[in-house]
Enzyme design. Structure first.
Site, short mmCIF file in Angstrom:
data_model
loop_
_atom_site.label_atom_id
_atom_site.label_comp_id
_atom_site.label_asym_id
_atom_site.label_seq_id
_atom_site.Cartn_x
_atom_site.Cartn_y
_atom_site.Cartn_z
N HIS A 85 0.82 -1.22 0.00
CA HIS A 85 0.00 0.00 0.00
C HIS A 85 0.85 1.27 0.00
O HIS A 85 0.35 2.34 -0.30
CB HIS A 85 -1.06 -0.02 1.11
N ASP A 221 1.14 -7.70 2.10
CA ASP A 221 1.27 -6.25 1.90
C ASP A 221 2.74 -5.82 1.77
O ASP A 221 3.30 -5.19 2.66
CB ASP A 221 0.59 -5.52 3.06
N SER A 649 3.91 2.37 8.31
CA SER A 649 3.66 1.37 7.27
C SER A 649 4.93 1.06 6.51
O SER A 649 5.60 1.98 6.03
CB SER A 649 2.61 1.88 6.28
#
Ligand code: ARG
Length: 715
Positions: A85, A221, A649
Site C-alpha cells: 500500500h 502487503d 507502514s
C-alpha cells in the site's frame, strides 16, 4: 492457602501479565531510557549498534519512503522493502489497462527492466540532536504566539543553514512536547527509485477494505524498489548511467520464524499521535470533526467507486486515492467508537481536574492557573468550525478541481504581473506543470464529486459558508449539479487547453472573473480562516496547551515519557503477542495466520477476496520449501504489541539480533483509540511474516534472483 494482601496481589499481577510496550522512542535516547528494559526482553544489540553517528548501525538501513511511509534496505545493491500500500501509487502509475502490473503483479528480470515512476524518493537518516536550549533562549513569556513563532523560525533557519552542508542534506528542526523541546534532524534524499517487483493486487491488498484494520489478516502487503545513485554513490536525478546504491548497511533476514513473547522492535516514521491532547480536544473530534470526516469520505468513495467499477482505466487513475480515503474513513469511524467505549474523554478530564488543583496551588498559579480554563474555552468556541473544516478537508482531498485552480491561479497571477523577460522564464515551467497536472482524471467523476460535496457542505454546516457556495446553494435548493456543469464549461481551469491558452493571452480580468478560480479561492480561504473573535482564544490555547504538557510532566500527573509522533524516526519495542483468544482465528496460537486461512477466505470473482488459479494450484501442491513453519504451514501475518501508527507502514520488524522478521502494515480495530490513548491489553501491530514475503517472490512469482540478493539467516 494464605490470603495475600492487596498490594502483594497488585505486585504479582503487574509482573505476570505481560504489558504491551507503549512508547515511540528517539534513537539517541535508547541508551539512557530503554536499553536495559530491551535487554531483559531479549535484545542482544548494543545501543551503538542501533544508532551511531559515525559507525555503521541499524539506523542506516531505515528510510522514510516517499514522505508518508517507512522502508528498509535489504541488500547491498539498494533493494528497498516496503508495503504494497506504500508502493501502490507508483505501481498504479506504471500500469495501463493493457499492461496492468497493479492487477497482475510485476517482477523485473534484470536491472534494466526495473521501472522508474514519475516521482518517488527515499530519505536516509543521518543524525539528530537536541537544540531545546538554543531554541527556547529565543523566546519569552511576554511574546504573543505569532511573535514566538517568528523568533523560533529565525533560529530554525540558522540551524538548517549550519547543518545542510551547502544543500547536500535536508535539515528539519521540529518541536516536541507541544513546543517545550526541539530537535533537529539531518537527512539525505535519493530521488532515483525504481520498481523491482510487486505481488498482484489480490495478494498485496487481499481482504481489501473489509479486512483493513482487522485481525485475523491474510494480506501480502509488500512491494520492492531499488535506490539508484551516481557512480560515487551520491543522490542523482534519474539517469540510465545511475547504479544501484551501496547503502552503509542493509538488514539481514531471518527465516527461522517467531514465537509468542519473542522480542520485536520496529524502527520507522510514525506520522501523528495525539496522546497529549486535552479532554475537550478529544470530545471535539468525537462529536464534530470525525463524524464530518466519515460522512464526507463516504460520499467521495461512493461516487469514485461507481466510475471505477465501470472502467478499468478510471480504476487505475483513482485506485490509490480511493484506498487512501477508504483507509481513513474506516479509521475515523473506528476512532469514534473506540474513544467513546474507552471513555477517553472522562479519563482525560479526571487527570485534568487533578492538574487544575495542582495548577492552582500558590507556587504554580501564576504560570498554570488559567491553563484548563483557556483550553476548554477555545474548544467550546471552535466546535462548529472544526466540523466544517472536516467537510472542507474532504472536498479538498477528493476533488482535483477544488484545489487546482487556486494553485495554478496563484502562479498565473504572478505570470500576469511579470515583465517580458520574467514571462519567458516562467512560461516553460508553467507549461510543464500544466502538462503534468492535467493527466489522470475522469471529468464525469470530477463533476459529480464536486457537486455532491458542495451540497453536503451547505446542508451540514453551522458555521459561516464560503459566500459563493451559500449563494448558489440558496438559489438551487442545495443542488450544485447545474452550477458545477456550468463552471466546467466556462472556466479556463477546466481543461489543459484552457490553461495553456491563458498563457498565450494572459489577462488579469479573465483570471479574476474565472468561476472555478473564485470557488477554489473561497474554499481555501474558508478552510484557513481565523476569525477575529478567535484570535485571542487561539493564542491563549496554543500557549496553554504548551503549558499543560509542561505542567503534566513537571507535576508527574502524566506517565507518558515520550513525545507525540510527528513523522520523525522512532523506535518501538515489544513482543510477538496474541490477542486475547477468541474464535476468529484459524491458527492454534492466536498470534499468526497461514496460507490455509487465506484460502478459506477465497471468494471467486469478489472485489476483495478473489485469488488467481495459480495461487490455488500452488496451495494444492503445498510447496512451501524452507519457508514453512514447524507445523508444515506457510505463515502469512503475525501480531506484535509494538506502539506504531500511520507512517510506520512498511517498517521493518526486527528481532533481538537485529534481523528482519517481518513488515509492519496495520493496526487492529480493537485498539483504534490508540493514537490518543495506548491500550496495553488490546493494541497490536499487524505484520507480514518475512517468510511469506520470500515465498511469494521465490515460489509464487519465480523471482528467485531477488531472494538471492538478500542476506538470509536460517537454521
Ligand atoms: N490500514 C493500513 C494503514 O493505515 C492501510 C492499509 C491499506 N489497505 C486498504 N485496504 N486500504 O497503514
Amino acid at each position: 492457602m494464605k490470603k495475600l494482601s492487596l498490594t502483594i496481589i497488585a505486585f504479582i499481577l503487574s509482573f505476570s501479565s505481560v504489558m504491551a510496550d507503549e512508547g515511540m522512542w528517539f534513537l539517541m535516547h535508547i541508551e539512557r531510557l530503554n536499553h536495559r528494559d530491551m535487554q531483559k526482553m531479549g535484545l542482544q544489540l548494543t545501543p551503538e549498534e542501533i544508532y551511531s553517528i559515525n559507525n555503521q548501525s541499524l539506523k542506516d538501513a531505515i528510510v522514510q519512503f516517499n514522505g508518508g511511509c517507512t522502508a528498509s534496505i535489504v541488500s547491498d545493491s539498494g533493494l528497498v522493502l516496503t508495503n504494497h500500500h506504500c508502493g501502490y501509487n507508483a505501481i498504479a502509475e506504471l500500469s495501463t489497462a493493457e499492461q496492468n502490473h497493479l492487477k497482475n503483479g510485476f517482477w523485473a528480470g534484470s536491472l534494466a527492466e526495473e521501472m522508474k515512476p514519475e516521482s518517488l524518493y527515499v530519505r536516509f537518516f543521518v543524525r539528530m540532536d537536541d537544540v531545546s536550549k538554543r531554541m527556547l533562549a529565543q523566546v519569552n513569556d511576554s511574546m504573543s504566539e505569532k511573535e514566538r513563532e517568528a523568533a523560533l523560525n529565525k533560529e530554525i533557519a540558522k540551524i538548517e543553514q549550519e547543518n545542510s552542508e551547502g544543500g547536500k542534506y535536508t535539515v528539519s528542526v521540529r518541536s516536541f512536547y507541544q513546543g517545550n523541546e526541539f530537535y533537529y534532524f539531518v537527512y539525505e534524499d535519493y530521488k532515483d527509485v525504481r520498481l523491482v517487483g510487486t505481488p498482484p493486487e489480490n495478494v498485496g491488498k487481499f481482504g481489501g477494505d473489509t479486512d483493513n484494520w482487522e485481525w485475523p489478516r491474510h494480506t501480502g502487503d509488500f512491494s520492492l524498489f531499488r535506490v539508484y545513485a551516481d557512480a560515487e554513490g551520491q543522490p542523482a536525478d534519474y539517469s540510465t548511467d545511475n547504479v544501484p546504491l551501496k547503502a552503509k548497511y542493509h538488514l539481514p533476514v531471518n527465516i527461522n520464524g517467531v514465537e509468542e513473547d519473542d522480542f520485536a522492535m520496529i524502527l520507522g516514521y510514525p506520522g501523528r499521535t495525539n496522546r497529549w491532547m486535552p479532554a475537550q480536544g478529544v470530545e471535539q473530534n468525537v462529536k464534530y470533526a470525525y463524524p464530518a470526516w466519515v460522512e464526507g469520505s463516504k460520499l467521495s468513495m461512493d461516487v469514485m467507486k461507481k466510475y471505477m467499477d465501470a472502467d478499468e482505466s478510471v480504476n487505475l487513475m483513482y485506485a490509490s486515492g480511493y484506498a487512501g480515503i477508504a483507509n481513513y474513513w474506516k479509521n475515523r469511524a473506528g476512532m469514534i467508537e473506540a474513544l467513546t467505549e474507552h471513555k477517553t474523554v472522562e479519563k482525560k478530564t479526571k487527570t485534568e481536574t487533578k492538574f487544575n488543583k495542582w495548577a492552582n496551588k500558590k507556587a504554580n498559579k501564576a504560570m498554570y492557573g488559567d491553563v484548563i480554563k483557556n483550553i476548554n474555552n477555545y474548544y467550546s468556541l471552535t466546535n462548529e468550525k472544526a466540523k466544517q473544516t472536516n467537510y472542507l478537508l474532504n472536498i479538498l482531498r477528493a476533488s482535483k478541481f477544488a484545489v487546482l485552480p487556486y494553485r495554478l491561479g496563484s502562479a498565473f497571477q504572478q505570470y500576469v504581473g511579470a515583465n517580458d523577460a520574467e514571462r519567458k522564464n516562467l512560461l516553460p515551467r508553467l507549461e510543464a506543470y500544466i502538462e503534468d497536472t492535467y493527466t489522470n482524471y475522469h471529468l464525469p467523476l470530477e463533476k459529480e464529486i464536486l457537486a455532491k460535496q458542495l451540497g453536503l457542505l451547505v446542508s451540514k454546516s453551522n458555521y459561516s459558508l464560503p459566500e459563493l457556495v451559500a449563494e448558489i446553494g440558496a438559489k438551487n435548493n442545495n443542488d450544485f449539479t447545474a452550477y458545477t456543469n456550468a463552471i466546467f464549461d466556462l472556466s479556463l481551469f477546466a481543461s489543459k487547453e484552457g490553461a495553456l491558452a491563458f498563457l498565450q493571452y494572459p489577462d488579469a480580468a479573465i483570471l479574476e472573473n474565472d468561476p472555478m478560480y473564485k470557488l477554489s479561492n473561497q474554499l481555501l480561504d474558508k478552510y484557513r480562516e481565523q476569525p477575529e473573535e478567535l484570535e485571542q482564544p487561539t493564542n491563549d490555547y496554543e500557549a496553554s496547551f504548551r503549558l499543560l504538557v509542561k505542567g503534566l510532566r513537571e507535576s508527574g500527573l502524566s506517565d507518558i515519557q515520550y513525545p507525540d509522533a510527528n513523522s520523525t524516526l522512532r523506535l518501538s519495542y515489544g513482543k510477538v503477542r496474541a490477542l486475547p483468544a477468541d474464535k476468529r482465528n484459524d491458527a492454534k496460537e492466536n498470534n499468526y495466520t497461514t496460507l490455509k486461512g487465506m484460502i478459506k477466505k477465497y471468494k471467486p470473482n469478489d472485489d476483495e477476496f478473489d485469488l488467481d488459479q495459480s495461487m490455488l494450484d500452488i496451495y494444492e501442491k503445498k510447496d512451501y520449501g524452507r519457508y514453512a513453519n514447524e507445523r508444515g504451514e506457510l505463515p502469512v501475518n503475525f501480531l506484535t504489541d509494538n506502539d506504531i501508527t500511520g507512517g510506520n507502514s512498511g517498517s521493518p520488524v526486527i528481532n533481538g539480533k537485529g534481523e528482519l522478521i517481518g513488515l509492519a502494515f496495520d493496526g487492529n480495530i480493537e485498539a483504534m483509540a490508540g493514537d490518543v490513548i495506548f491500550d496495553k491489553k488490546l493494541q497490536r501491530t499487524i505484520n507480514v511474516d518475512i517468510r511469506y514475503v520470500l515465498w511469494l517472490i521465490d515460489k509464487y512469482s519465480n523471482a528467485k534472483h531477488i531472494v538471492d540478493e538478500l542476506t538470509i539467516i536460517s537454521k
